[in-house]
Structures are given as C-alpha cells and as structure tokens.
Write a protein that holds these residues in place. Structure first.
Motif, PDB file in Angstrom:
ATOM      1  N   LEU A   5       0.837  -1.212   0.000  1.00 50.30           N
ATOM      2  CA  LEU A   5       0.000   0.000   0.000  1.00 50.30           C
ATOM      3  C   LEU A   5       0.866   1.254   0.000  1.00 50.30           C
ATOM      4  O   LEU A   5       0.583   2.232  -0.679  1.00 50.30           O
ATOM      5  CB  LEU A   5      -0.944  -0.003   1.208  1.00 50.30           C
ATOM      6  N   LYS A   6       1.938   1.185   0.754  1.00 50.77           N
ATOM      7  CA  LYS A   6       2.861   2.309   0.830  1.00 50.77           C
ATOM      8  C   LYS A   6       3.502   2.555  -0.544  1.00 50.77           C
ATOM      9  O   LYS A   6       3.633   3.691  -1.006  1.00 50.77           O
ATOM     10  CB  LYS A   6       3.939   2.001   1.861  1.00 50.77           C
ATOM     11  N   PHE A 210     -13.978  -1.329   7.211  1.00 52.71           N
ATOM     12  CA  PHE A 210     -13.072  -0.449   7.948  1.00 52.71           C
ATOM     13  C   PHE A 210     -12.138  -1.267   8.851  1.00 52.71           C
ATOM     14  O   PHE A 210     -10.950  -0.955   8.958  1.00 52.71           O
ATOM     15  CB  PHE A 210     -13.875   0.578   8.762  1.00 52.71           C
ATOM     16  N   ASN A 211     -12.703  -2.321   9.446  1.00 52.90           N
ATOM     17  CA  ASN A 211     -11.880  -3.219  10.259  1.00 52.90           C
ATOM     18  C   ASN A 211     -10.764  -3.839   9.427  1.00 52.90           C
ATOM     19  O   ASN A 211      -9.611  -3.907   9.859  1.00 52.90           O
ATOM     20  CB  ASN A 211     -12.742  -4.348  10.864  1.00 52.90           C
ATOM     21  N   LEU A 212     -11.115  -4.289   8.209  1.00 53.59           N
ATOM     22  CA  LEU A 212     -10.119  -4.893   7.308  1.00 53.59           C
ATOM     23  C   LEU A 212      -9.017  -3.890   6.971  1.00 53.59           C
ATOM     24  O   LEU A 212      -7.831  -4.226   6.948  1.00 53.59           O
ATOM     25  CB  LEU A 212     -10.798  -5.377   6.020  1.00 53.59           C
ATOM     26  N   LEU A 213      -9.451  -2.668   6.725  1.00 54.51           N
ATOM     27  CA  LEU A 213      -8.485  -1.626   6.355  1.00 54.51           C
ATOM     28  C   LEU A 213      -7.535  -1.332   7.513  1.00 54.51           C
ATOM     29  O   LEU A 213      -6.329  -1.113   7.304  1.00 54.51           O
ATOM     30  CB  LEU A 213      -9.225  -0.334   5.944  1.00 54.51           C
ATOM     31  N   GLN A 214      -8.085  -1.369   8.707  1.00 55.12           N
ATOM     32  CA  GLN A 214      -7.247  -1.110   9.870  1.00 55.12           C
ATOM     33  C   GLN A 214      -6.214  -2.227  10.077  1.00 55.12           C
ATOM     34  O   GLN A 214      -5.094  -1.979  10.526  1.00 55.12           O
ATOM     35  CB  GLN A 214      -8.120  -0.947  11.113  1.00 55.12           C
ATOM     36  N   ARG A 215      -6.611  -3.423   9.728  1.00 56.57           N
ATOM     37  CA  ARG A 215      -5.687  -4.552   9.842  1.00 56.57           C
ATOM     38  C   ARG A 215      -4.610  -4.458   8.754  1.00 56.57           C
ATOM     39  O   ARG A 215      -3.451  -4.746   8.975  1.00 56.57           O
ATOM     40  CB  ARG A 215      -6.470  -5.872   9.691  1.00 56.57           C
ATOM     41  N   GLY A 216      -5.069  -4.019   7.534  1.00 58.11           N
ATOM     42  CA  GLY A 216      -4.102  -3.795   6.454  1.00 58.11           C
ATOM     43  C   GLY A 216      -3.436  -5.047   5.921  1.00 58.11           C
ATOM     44  O   GLY A 216      -2.273  -5.014   5.523  1.00 58.11           O
ATOM     45  N   THR A 218      -5.115  -7.037   3.544  1.00 54.25           N
ATOM     46  CA  THR A 218      -5.719  -7.366   2.251  1.00 54.25           C
ATOM     47  C   THR A 218      -5.838  -6.105   1.396  1.00 54.25           C
ATOM     48  O   THR A 218      -5.789  -4.986   1.915  1.00 54.25           O
ATOM     49  CB  THR A 218      -7.148  -7.928   2.445  1.00 54.25           C
ATOM     50  N   LEU A 219      -5.989  -6.303   0.096  1.00 56.37           N
ATOM     51  CA  LEU A 219      -6.194  -5.173  -0.804  1.00 56.37           C
ATOM     52  C   LEU A 219      -7.703  -4.958  -0.945  1.00 56.37           C
ATOM     53  O   LEU A 219      -8.408  -5.824  -1.435  1.00 56.37           O
ATOM     54  CB  LEU A 219      -5.572  -5.469  -2.180  1.00 56.37           C
ATOM     55  N   GLU A 220      -8.190  -3.811  -0.503  1.00 54.50           N
ATOM     56  CA  GLU A 220      -9.637  -3.556  -0.507  1.00 54.50           C
ATOM     57  C   GLU A 220      -9.971  -2.367  -1.397  1.00 54.50           C
ATOM     58  O   GLU A 220      -9.197  -1.423  -1.517  1.00 54.50           O
ATOM     59  CB  GLU A 220     -10.118  -3.260   0.924  1.00 54.50           C
ATOM     60  N   LEU A 221     -11.166  -2.456  -2.025  1.00 52.34           N
ATOM     61  CA  LEU A 221     -11.624  -1.362  -2.886  1.00 52.34           C
ATOM     62  C   LEU A 221     -12.790  -0.638  -2.234  1.00 52.34           C
ATOM     63  O   LEU A 221     -13.565  -1.240  -1.480  1.00 52.34           O
ATOM     64  CB  LEU A 221     -12.073  -1.893  -4.250  1.00 52.34           C
ATOM     65  N   CYS A 222     -12.953   0.640  -2.541  1.00 50.41           N
ATOM     66  CA  CYS A 222     -14.095   1.404  -2.058  1.00 50.41           C
ATOM     67  C   CYS A 222     -15.361   0.838  -2.716  1.00 50.41           C
ATOM     68  O   CYS A 222     -15.401   0.692  -3.942  1.00 50.41           O
ATOM     69  CB  CYS A 222     -13.930   2.874  -2.417  1.00 50.41           C
ATOM     70  N   PRO A 223     -16.392   0.494  -1.956  1.00 52.34           N
ATOM     71  CA  PRO A 223     -17.608  -0.071  -2.541  1.00 52.34           C
ATOM     72  C   PRO A 223     -18.314   0.928  -3.456  1.00 52.34           C
ATOM     73  O   PRO A 223     -19.098   0.552  -4.324  1.00 52.34           O
ATOM     74  CB  PRO A 223     -18.493  -0.374  -1.324  1.00 52.34           C
ATOM     75  N   CYS A 225     -16.650   4.015  -5.099  1.00 49.83           N
ATOM     76  CA  CYS A 225     -15.906   4.517  -6.276  1.00 49.83           C
ATOM     77  C   CYS A 225     -14.898   3.503  -6.822  1.00 49.83           C
ATOM     78  O   CYS A 225     -14.239   3.759  -7.831  1.00 49.83           O
ATOM     79  CB  CYS A 225     -15.231   5.857  -5.959  1.00 49.83           C
ATOM     80  N   HIS A 226     -14.786   2.356  -6.171  1.00 50.69           N
ATOM     81  CA  HIS A 226     -13.948   1.246  -6.653  1.00 50.69           C
ATOM     82  C   HIS A 226     -12.474   1.571  -6.763  1.00 50.69           C
ATOM     83  O   HIS A 226     -11.781   1.039  -7.631  1.00 50.69           O
ATOM     84  CB  HIS A 226     -14.486   0.706  -7.994  1.00 50.69           C
ATOM     85  N   ARG A 227     -12.019   2.468  -5.899  1.00 51.33           N
ATOM     86  CA  ARG A 227     -10.579   2.743  -5.865  1.00 51.33           C
ATOM     87  C   ARG A 227      -9.945   1.918  -4.739  1.00 51.33           C
ATOM     88  O   ARG A 227     -10.633   1.501  -3.803  1.00 51.33           O
ATOM     89  CB  ARG A 227     -10.336   4.230  -5.638  1.00 51.33           C
ATOM     90  N   ILE A 228      -8.622   1.767  -4.834  1.00 54.85           N
ATOM     91  CA  ILE A 228      -7.908   1.031  -3.792  1.00 54.85           C
ATOM     92  C   ILE A 228      -7.866   1.900  -2.530  1.00 54.85           C
ATOM     93  O   ILE A 228      -7.498   3.073  -2.603  1.00 54.85           O
ATOM     94  CB  ILE A 228      -6.466   0.693  -4.238  1.00 54.85           C
ATOM     95  N   LEU A 229      -8.253   1.330  -1.414  1.00 51.42           N
ATOM     96  CA  LEU A 229      -8.314   2.093  -0.170  1.00 51.42           C
ATOM     97  C   LEU A 229      -7.170   1.707   0.766  1.00 51.42           C
ATOM     98  O   LEU A 229      -6.707   0.565   0.767  1.00 51.42           O
ATOM     99  CB  LEU A 229      -9.634   1.819   0.555  1.00 51.42           C
ATOM    100  N   TYR A 230      -6.716   2.685   1.523  1.00 48.60           N
ATOM    101  CA  TYR A 230      -5.832   2.352   2.643  1.00 48.60           C
ATOM    102  C   TYR A 230      -6.190   3.269   3.800  1.00 48.60           C
ATOM    103  O   TYR A 230      -6.683   4.387   3.597  1.00 48.60           O
ATOM    104  CB  TYR A 230      -4.353   2.483   2.266  1.00 48.60           C
ATOM    105  N   TRP A 231      -5.983   2.753   4.986  1.00 47.32           N
ATOM    106  CA  TRP A 231      -6.275   3.553   6.179  1.00 47.32           C
ATOM    107  C   TRP A 231      -5.093   4.498   6.409  1.00 47.32           C
ATOM    108  O   TRP A 231      -3.957   4.058   6.543  1.00 47.32           O
ATOM    109  CB  TRP A 231      -6.492   2.613   7.383  1.00 47.32           C
ATOM    110  N   ALA A 232      -5.338   5.796   6.393  1.00 47.45           N
ATOM    111  CA  ALA A 232      -4.258   6.790   6.453  1.00 47.45           C
ATOM    112  C   ALA A 232      -3.317   6.519   7.625  1.00 47.45           C
ATOM    113  O   ALA A 232      -2.091   6.580   7.471  1.00 47.45           O
ATOM    114  CB  ALA A 232      -4.844   8.195   6.559  1.00 47.45           C
ATOM    115  N   ARG A 233      -3.884   6.172   8.790  1.00 46.47           N
ATOM    116  CA  ARG A 233      -3.041   6.007   9.983  1.00 46.47           C
ATOM    117  C   ARG A 233      -2.207   4.732   9.947  1.00 46.47           C
ATOM    118  O   ARG A 233      -1.214   4.617  10.676  1.00 46.47           O
ATOM    119  CB  ARG A 233      -3.902   6.075  11.240  1.00 46.47           C
TER     120      ARG A 233
END
Ligand SMILES: [Zn+2]
Length: 241
Positions: A5-6, A210-216, A218-223, A225-233
C-alpha cells in the motif's frame, strides 16, 4: 500488504508528477508556436501598411503630374491673354485662367493633405518595424529558452520515470495490474480513508470493511468509487515502527 500500500501511494505520486511534466512538455512547443503565429500576423499587418503607403505615394505622384499640367495650362492662358485682339477672346482667356487657378488650388490643397497623411503613415510603419524587430529578438530568445527547458525536462522525465519504474518493480504483479486498471479509468487509483470516509468519493466505509483496512492485510476497494483504499493512519504507524 502495508508495504504494498505504501508503494502504491508512492507510485501514485510519481505518476501524478510524470503526468504534470508530460503536460508541460506538450505545452512548451505550443506556446512557442503561438508566439510565432503572433509575429507572422504582425508581419502581415506591416506588409499591408507598406502596400497602402506605396499606393498613396503613387497617388501623390499623379497629383503632382496633374498640378504641373495645370500650371502649364495656366501660363499658356496667361500668354494668350497678352495677345488677345478683342473682348470675346479676352473673356475666354480670363475664364480659362480662372478655371486653371481653381484647379491648381484644389490640387495643391489635396497634395498638402496627402503629404501630411503620408508622413503619419511612414511614422506608423517605422513604429511597427521597431516593434516587429523587438518581438523577433524576443522570439529568438524564447525559442532558445524553450529548447533548453525541453532538454532539461526530458532529463527530469527520464529520471522520474526510472524512479517510478523502480517503485513499480517492487509491487506485486497483480497489485500493479489492478492499480493500472483503476488509474486508467479513474485517474486517481489509491485513496486514503480518514475517519471512516473515502477521501475520493466521501462515502462512509462499512464497519466490517473499515476493520479490514485497519488490519491492512488485504487489498480492498471502495464499494462506491472502486478505488484502492488504505487507512491513512496505517501508513503513518508503519513509518514510526
Ligand atoms: Zn470511494
């Protein structure tokens, strides 16, 4: 997946910068072409002014020739008046003299007006020539500068592309493929989630995602806009760890 993701975020920054530089590279020659067209237009105006001046000068010469004719006519009439034998001839000669004088006067007036206009026109052309010369010098400088900037830009682009490719080489093939596909369609492919909101489309992320994103992991898409999401923190946290 954090590392991936980075890298994606880094790759996106490189791609954005490359896009800007590509646009600049396209716009520089366009600006030069516009300046060239403006100069050509100025030259056309000057050519037209010169042609008009030549016409007016020819007209002035015609007027001068006509004035000389009338002058001769006048002196002939005066000579005739000196040799008249009767009143009838005298009247005729006087009438001719009067007519020639009037004609002469109006020619001279016309010529005076024309001479004045010609002087103004020559002055105007002189100013335009000076302007054209100045702009030609400026264009030559601009052309040189553009060439230098283009060469520098080419080098910068090559360097940025190499850095971009280096980042891309560290991405998993399937992740890179996904990124390219989304980027092609939507421009921006990787988006941070702040709070629980997608920064691209401002949609709230469902708690489970959001839980998945926080764990980081897996590669997840926005439901939405379908972009790749990452949790900023998540990326911030990794920097400090
Ligand atoms: Zn979104």
């Amino acid at each position: 997946m954090r590392e991936q993701l980075k890298l994606l975020e880094e790759l996106q920054q490189h791609d954005a910068r490359l896009k800007e530089m590509d646009a600049l590279r396209a716009s520089l020659p366009r600006k030069l072409a516009e300046a060239k067209a403006a100069l050509a237009e100025l030259q056309r105006i000057l050519d037209r002014e010169r042609a008009e001046l030549a016409e007016n000068e020819a007209f002035l010469r015609e007027q001068e020739a006509e004035r000389k004719d009338t002058e001769q006519q006048l002196s002939r009439a005066k000579a005739r008046l000196a040799q008249v034998r009767n009143t009838k001839e005298s009247l005729a000669a006087q009438k001719e003299i009067e007519s020639a004088r009037r004609h002469l006067e109006s020619r001279e007036e016309e010529m005076k007006r024309l001479t004045q206009a010609l002087a103004e026109q020559r002055e105007k052309i002189r100013r335009q020539e000076a302007q054209l010369e100045a702009e030609r010098t400026e264009l030559a400088q601009q052309e040189k500068l553009t060439q230098q900037r283009m060469a520098a830009l080419e080098a910068e682009i090559a360097e940025a592309r190499a850095r971009r490719d280096e980042v891309a080489s560290r991405l998993r093939a399937d992740v890179l493929k996904k990124y390219e596909a989304i980027r092609m369609k939507r421009g921006v492919a990787v988006v941070a989630v702040e709070g629980a909101t997608c920064r691209a489309c401002n949609m709230n992320i469902p708690p489970q995602l959001f839980n998945l994103l926080q764990r980081g992991t897996t590669l997840e898409l926005c439901p939405s806009c379908h972009r790749i999401l990452y949790w900023a923190r998540l990326l911030e946290a990794e920097q400090t760890s």
